[in-house]
Structures are given as structure tokens and as C-alpha cells.
Design a protein around this motif. Structure first.
Motif, PDB file in Angstrom:
ATOM      1  N   VAL A 130       0.855  -1.184   0.000  1.00 35.19           N
ATOM      2  CA  VAL A 130       0.000   0.000   0.000  1.00 35.19           C
ATOM      3  C   VAL A 130       0.896   1.242   0.000  1.00 35.19           C
ATOM      4  CG1 VAL A 130      -1.906  -1.143   1.178  1.00 35.19           C
ATOM      5  CG2 VAL A 130      -0.161   0.044   2.520  1.00 35.19           C
ATOM      6  N   MET A 131       0.295   2.376  -0.291  1.00 37.88           N
ATOM      7  CA  MET A 131       1.029   3.643  -0.282  1.00 37.88           C
ATOM      8  C   MET A 131       0.328   4.621   0.644  1.00 37.88           C
ATOM      9  SD  MET A 131      -0.131   5.337  -3.911  1.00 37.88           S
ATOM     10  CE  MET A 131      -1.862   5.338  -4.379  1.00 37.88           C
ATOM     11  N   ASN A 132       1.022   5.679   0.987  1.00 36.21           N
ATOM     12  CA  ASN A 132       0.483   6.703   1.872  1.00 36.21           C
ATOM     13  C   ASN A 132      -0.641   7.455   1.168  1.00 36.21           C
ATOM     14  OD1 ASN A 132       0.048   8.999   3.536  1.00 36.21           O
ATOM     15  ND2 ASN A 132       2.124   8.824   4.317  1.00 36.21           N
ATOM     16  N   VAL A 133      -1.784   7.582   1.823  1.00 35.19           N
ATOM     17  CA  VAL A 133      -2.923   8.270   1.217  1.00 35.19           C
ATOM     18  C   VAL A 133      -2.610   9.740   0.951  1.00 35.19           C
ATOM     19  CG1 VAL A 133      -4.039   8.899   3.402  1.00 35.19           C
ATOM     20  CG2 VAL A 133      -5.433   8.525   1.344  1.00 35.19           C
ATOM     21  N   ALA A 134      -1.641  10.297   1.676  1.00 35.41           N
ATOM     22  CA  ALA A 134      -1.262  11.693   1.443  1.00 35.41           C
ATOM     23  C   ALA A 134      -0.707  11.903   0.045  1.00 35.41           C
ATOM     24  CB  ALA A 134      -0.234  12.134   2.487  1.00 35.41           C
ATOM     25  N   ASP A 135      -0.109  10.859  -0.535  1.00 28.33           N
ATOM     26  CA  ASP A 135       0.423  10.979  -1.894  1.00 28.33           C
ATOM     27  C   ASP A 135      -0.696  11.081  -2.921  1.00 28.33           C
ATOM     28  OD1 ASP A 135       3.093  10.894  -1.044  1.00 28.33           O
ATOM     29  OD2 ASP A 135       3.028   8.712  -0.917  1.00 28.33           O
ATOM     30  N   VAL A 136      -1.826  10.467  -2.629  1.00 32.57           N
ATOM     31  CA  VAL A 136      -3.011  10.632  -3.482  1.00 32.57           C
ATOM     32  C   VAL A 136      -3.526  12.061  -3.380  1.00 32.57           C
ATOM     33  CG1 VAL A 136      -5.379   9.885  -3.892  1.00 32.57           C
ATOM     34  CG2 VAL A 136      -3.637   8.204  -3.249  1.00 32.57           C
ATOM     35  N   ALA A 137      -3.614  12.558  -2.144  1.00 37.98           N
ATOM     36  CA  ALA A 137      -4.113  13.911  -1.932  1.00 37.98           C
ATOM     37  C   ALA A 137      -3.248  14.939  -2.652  1.00 37.98           C
ATOM     38  CB  ALA A 137      -4.173  14.218  -0.437  1.00 37.98           C
ATOM     39  N   THR A 138      -1.937  14.737  -2.615  1.00 33.25           N
ATOM     40  CA  THR A 138      -1.024  15.650  -3.299  1.00 33.25           C
ATOM     41  C   THR A 138      -1.292  15.658  -4.801  1.00 33.25           C
ATOM     42  OG1 THR A 138       0.699  15.330  -1.642  1.00 33.25           O
ATOM     43  CG2 THR A 138       1.405  16.132  -3.788  1.00 33.25           C
ATOM     44  N   THR A 139      -1.567  14.487  -5.365  1.00 31.10           N
ATOM     45  CA  THR A 139      -1.835  14.392  -6.797  1.00 31.10           C
ATOM     46  C   THR A 139      -3.135  15.093  -7.160  1.00 31.10           C
ATOM     47  OG1 THR A 139      -0.678  12.268  -6.842  1.00 31.10           O
ATOM     48  CG2 THR A 139      -2.058  12.795  -8.737  1.00 31.10           C
ATOM     49  N   VAL A 140      -4.180  14.879  -6.373  1.00 28.50           N
ATOM     50  CA  VAL A 140      -5.454  15.551  -6.624  1.00 28.50           C
ATOM     51  C   VAL A 140      -5.280  17.068  -6.538  1.00 28.50           C
ATOM     52  CG1 VAL A 140      -7.821  15.896  -5.802  1.00 28.50           C
ATOM     53  CG2 VAL A 140      -6.837  13.590  -5.851  1.00 28.50           C
ATOM     54  N   LEU A 141      -4.526  17.522  -5.544  1.00 33.11           N
ATOM     55  CA  LEU A 141      -4.294  18.958  -5.392  1.00 33.11           C
ATOM     56  C   LEU A 141      -3.612  19.540  -6.627  1.00 33.11           C
ATOM     57  CD1 LEU A 141      -4.419  21.474  -3.577  1.00 33.11           C
ATOM     58  CD2 LEU A 141      -2.220  20.759  -2.598  1.00 33.11           C
ATOM     59  N   ARG A 142      -2.637  18.836  -7.158  1.00 35.27           N
ATOM     60  CA  ARG A 142      -1.943  19.319  -8.364  1.00 35.27           C
ATOM     61  C   ARG A 142      -2.895  19.381  -9.562  1.00 35.27           C
ATOM     62  NH1 ARG A 142       0.517  20.750  -4.882  1.00 35.27           N
ATOM     63  NH2 ARG A 142       2.655  20.269  -4.264  1.00 35.27           N
ATOM     64  N   MET A 143      -3.750  18.366  -9.697  1.00 34.93           N
ATOM     65  CA  MET A 143      -4.747  18.383 -10.767  1.00 34.93           C
ATOM     66  C   MET A 143      -5.703  19.554 -10.597  1.00 34.93           C
ATOM     67  SD  MET A 143      -5.577  14.266 -10.826  1.00 34.93           S
ATOM     68  CE  MET A 143      -6.808  14.309 -12.145  1.00 34.93           C
ATOM     69  N   ALA A 144      -6.109  19.809  -9.345  1.00 38.71           N
ATOM     70  CA  ALA A 144      -7.099  20.847  -9.060  1.00 38.71           C
ATOM     71  C   ALA A 144      -6.560  22.237  -9.333  1.00 38.71           C
ATOM     72  CB  ALA A 144      -7.541  20.737  -7.601  1.00 38.71           C
ATOM     73  N   GLU A 145      -5.267  22.440  -9.161  1.00 43.60           N
ATOM     74  CA  GLU A 145      -4.698  23.779  -9.244  1.00 43.60           C
ATOM     75  C   GLU A 145      -4.231  24.168 -10.641  1.00 43.60           C
ATOM     76  OE1 GLU A 145      -1.831  23.844  -6.033  1.00 43.60           O
ATOM     77  OE2 GLU A 145      -3.365  24.664  -4.684  1.00 43.60           O
ATOM     78  N   LEU A 146      -4.418  23.290 -11.607  1.00 39.57           N
ATOM     79  CA  LEU A 146      -4.121  23.666 -12.988  1.00 39.57           C
ATOM     80  C   LEU A 146      -5.085  24.758 -13.452  1.00 39.57           C
ATOM     81  CD1 LEU A 146      -3.623  20.183 -14.681  1.00 39.57           C
ATOM     82  CD2 LEU A 146      -1.855  21.923 -14.356  1.00 39.57           C
ATOM     83  N   PRO A 147      -4.647  25.627 -14.351  1.00 40.15           N
ATOM     84  CA  PRO A 147      -5.604  26.553 -14.967  1.00 40.15           C
ATOM     85  C   PRO A 147      -6.600  25.761 -15.805  1.00 40.15           C
ATOM     86  CG  PRO A 147      -3.512  26.614 -16.132  1.00 40.15           C
ATOM     87  CD  PRO A 147      -3.288  25.775 -14.905  1.00 40.15           C
ATOM     88  N   LEU A 148      -7.788  26.303 -16.013  1.00 40.31           N
ATOM     89  CA  LEU A 148      -8.826  25.571 -16.736  1.00 40.31           C
ATOM     90  C   LEU A 148      -8.464  25.312 -18.194  1.00 40.31           C
ATOM     91  CD1 LEU A 148     -12.113  27.125 -15.300  1.00 40.31           C
ATOM     92  CD2 LEU A 148     -11.060  24.912 -14.763  1.00 40.31           C
ATOM     93  N   GLU A 149      -7.437  25.989 -18.677  1.00 42.34           N
ATOM     94  CA  GLU A 149      -6.972  25.734 -20.040  1.00 42.34           C
ATOM     95  C   GLU A 149      -6.154  24.453 -20.128  1.00 42.34           C
ATOM     96  OE1 GLU A 149      -8.407  29.579 -19.539  1.00 42.34           O
ATOM     97  OE2 GLU A 149      -6.713  28.687 -18.450  1.00 42.34           O
ATOM     98  N   ALA A 150      -5.841  23.847 -18.982  1.00 42.11           N
ATOM     99  CA  ALA A 150      -5.060  22.601 -18.945  1.00 42.11           C
ATOM    100  C   ALA A 150      -5.803  21.571 -18.106  1.00 42.11           C
ATOM    101  CB  ALA A 150      -3.667  22.848 -18.379  1.00 42.11           C
ATOM    102  N   ASN A 151      -5.632  20.303 -18.457  1.00 40.05           N
ATOM    103  CA  ASN A 151      -6.362  19.244 -17.752  1.00 40.05           C
ATOM    104  C   ASN A 151      -5.546  17.965 -17.721  1.00 40.05           C
ATOM    105  OD1 ASN A 151      -8.694  18.102 -16.468  1.00 40.05           O
ATOM    106  ND2 ASN A 151      -9.204  17.069 -18.386  1.00 40.05           N
ATOM    107  N   VAL A 152      -5.507  17.312 -16.580  1.00 46.57           N
ATOM    108  CA  VAL A 152      -5.017  15.939 -16.496  1.00 46.57           C
ATOM    109  C   VAL A 152      -6.221  15.047 -16.739  1.00 46.57           C
ATOM    110  CG1 VAL A 152      -3.993  14.163 -15.040  1.00 46.57           C
ATOM    111  CG2 VAL A 152      -3.158  16.520 -14.891  1.00 46.57           C
TER     112      VAL A 152
END
Length: 267
Positions: free
Chosen positions: A229-251
Motif C-alpha cells: 500500500v502507499m500513503n494516502v497523502a500521496d493521493v491527496a497531493t496528486t489531486v491537489l496538483r490536478m485541481a490547481e491547474l488553470p482551466l486551459e489545462a487538464n489531467v
């Protein structure tokens, strides 16, 4: 009613009372987002809110320097009236919605062969994982389309099961494959309204839901094996990075998994 001021934007997190939802909510709040916590258990939502107060920046050091607002709304995402009330509360308090993390879900009963799975169990998983995600996305879409400035982002919690099933998981796997179709349709239909939609597929984040992985879980060959298993905080970090992109960019799709879990190749 005066709308709450927001720094980074307003986010709704479903399934926010535990696990991935809690970790993502804390991370967003720590980064300055105002976060609406949605889930079926009020006590669990309050525990998440308390975790934000204890460690507002989401980094686990307890310095509590996040400055976003927090709202808790008891919500069963499978119930249309609950979903309507959730997004009405968002609109009334904040006046807009910038992010939906569509996270609420259930695995359903484990270890039941598909030929013995009760229809009621199938329906509960489908109603929560897929219909619930649709209802929340639809409500978010309506807000994002009509607000000024227009637009926002939806991030759906898929799963490794959106790609590859586990044994005896037909309901969960079907809904997660369906989530991929939901993500693609939202992405397409949202283009003209500046609504971006992406999906994060997660493998074995350390939460209560994956505790069984550490005890041994059934593999494709029928054997039981302990999985990393992995640390759930690493998932949260990934979601945060996706969320903070400008709307002109998308993962569009991100896969985050415990490095050595049996997924890539033959195990």
C-alpha cells in the motif's frame, strides 16, 4: 445572504468522512480552498473538519496555517434530494463552485461469486458509485455553467478497477469502468462552458477500505497474497496538483499506485 470570501476557490469533496476523501479535503483546505465536506455520517465529517483545524495546511505538521472556509453537509449521493440540497447549500454560502472531487463510493460485499451476488447489493454499489457520481457531476455542471466567471473542474475518483478487475468484484468493477465513460462525456460536454473533467485511478492507498490488502487478498489465480500500500497523502497531493491547474489545462487520467502492487504485467 453575504457570500463567503474564498481565496483559492470553493471545492466539494464527497465521501469526505474518511480515507481518500478526508486526505484530499485536508490538503485542499491547507492550500487555501474553501471546502464543503459531504458524506453520510455527520460524526465522520466533523472529524474531518477537526483534522483541518489541527493541521490546516494539510502537511501533517500541526501548524494549522490553512485559511479556507469549511462547511459540512450530510449527503447520501445516491439520493437526488440530498444532492440537490448539497449544491443549494454551496450556492447559498459561496455563490460559486470551482471544484468537485467525486469520491464517494463503496466496494460492496466482498468474496461473493457473481452468480450469488444479490440484486440489492448490485444496486447499492451502482447507485452509490455511478449514479451518485452522475448526480453530483450534473449538479456541479449546472452551477459551473451559469456562474460568473463561468467554468470549473470535476475530478472523478476512478480506480485501478477501471482498468483491471479483481476476482468477485463485478459490481465495483462495472461502476469504475462506467466512471471512465462519465469522465470522458463530462470532458466533452464541458468544453464550451470551461468545465474541465479528469479522473484519478488509485491503487492501494492506505485507508480503512484497503486494510484487507495487508492481511491478504484474493488474486486472479485464486491464491491469497499480501499487497503493498502507499500513503494516502500521496493521493491527496496528486489531486491537489490536478485541481490547481488553470482551466486551459487538464489531467485527463492519472494513475497513482503503490509501486509494487500486482497490477503491471502479470503480478
Amino acid at each position: 445572504m453575504r457570500k463567503k470570501d474564498t481565496k483559492r476557490g470553493t471545492a466539494v469533496v464527497t465521501g469526505a468522512g474518511s480515507g481518500i476523501g478526508r486526505a484530499v479535503a485536508v490538503a485542499l483546505h491547507g492550500a487555501g480552498w474553501s471546502v464543503v465536506l459531504a458524506g453520510r455520517r455527520v460524526e465522520a465529517l466533523e472529524e474531518t473538519a477537526a483534522a483541518m483545524s489541527d493541521d490546516g495546511d494539510g502537511d501533517g505538521d500541526g501548524d494549522g496555517d490553512g485559511d479556507g472556509d469549511v462547511l459540512t453537509v450530510r449527503t447520501d449521493v445516491s439520493q437526488p434530494d440530498d444532492v440537490d440540497a448539497l449544491f443549494a447549500a454551496v450556492s447559498a454560502r459561496y455563490g460559486r463552485l470551482d471544484l468537485l472531487f467525486n469520491n464517494a463510493g463503496t466496494f460492496g460485499p466482498g468474496g461473493i461469486p457473481l452468480e450469488d451476488l444479490p440484486l440489492s447489493a448490485w444496486r447499492k454499489v451502482v447507485d452509490t458509485n455511478l449514479t451518485g457520481a452522475f448526480l453530483c457531476a450534473q449538479a456541479a455542471f449546472r452551477l459551473m455553467k451559469t456562474q460568473d466567471p463561468q467554468g470549473g473542474r470535476i475530478i472523478n475518483n476512478g480506480s485501478i478497477s477501471a482498468h483491471t478487475p479483481r476476482p468477485d468484484s463485478i459490481a465495483y468493477t462495472a461502476t469504475k469502468h462506467g466512471m471512465t465513460g462519465l469522465t470522458k462525456s463530462l470532458s466533452l460536454d464541458g468544453r464550451r462552458y470551461r468545465i474541465a473533467c479528469g479522473q484519478i485511478d488509485i491503487g492501494n492507498a492506505a485507508t480503512d477500505m484497503t486494510e484487507r490488502m495487508r492481511q491478504g487478498v484474493k488474486q486472479a489465480n485464486g491464491e491469497l497474497a499480501v499487497e503493498p500500500v502507499m500513503n494516502v497523502a500521496d493521493v491527496a497531493t496528486t489531486v491537489l496538483r490536478m485541481a490547481e491547474l488553470p482551466l486551459e489545462a487538464n489531467v485527463q487520467f492519472a494513475t497513482v499506485l503503490a509501486t509494487a502492487m500486482p497490477y503491471v504485467g502479470r503480478g
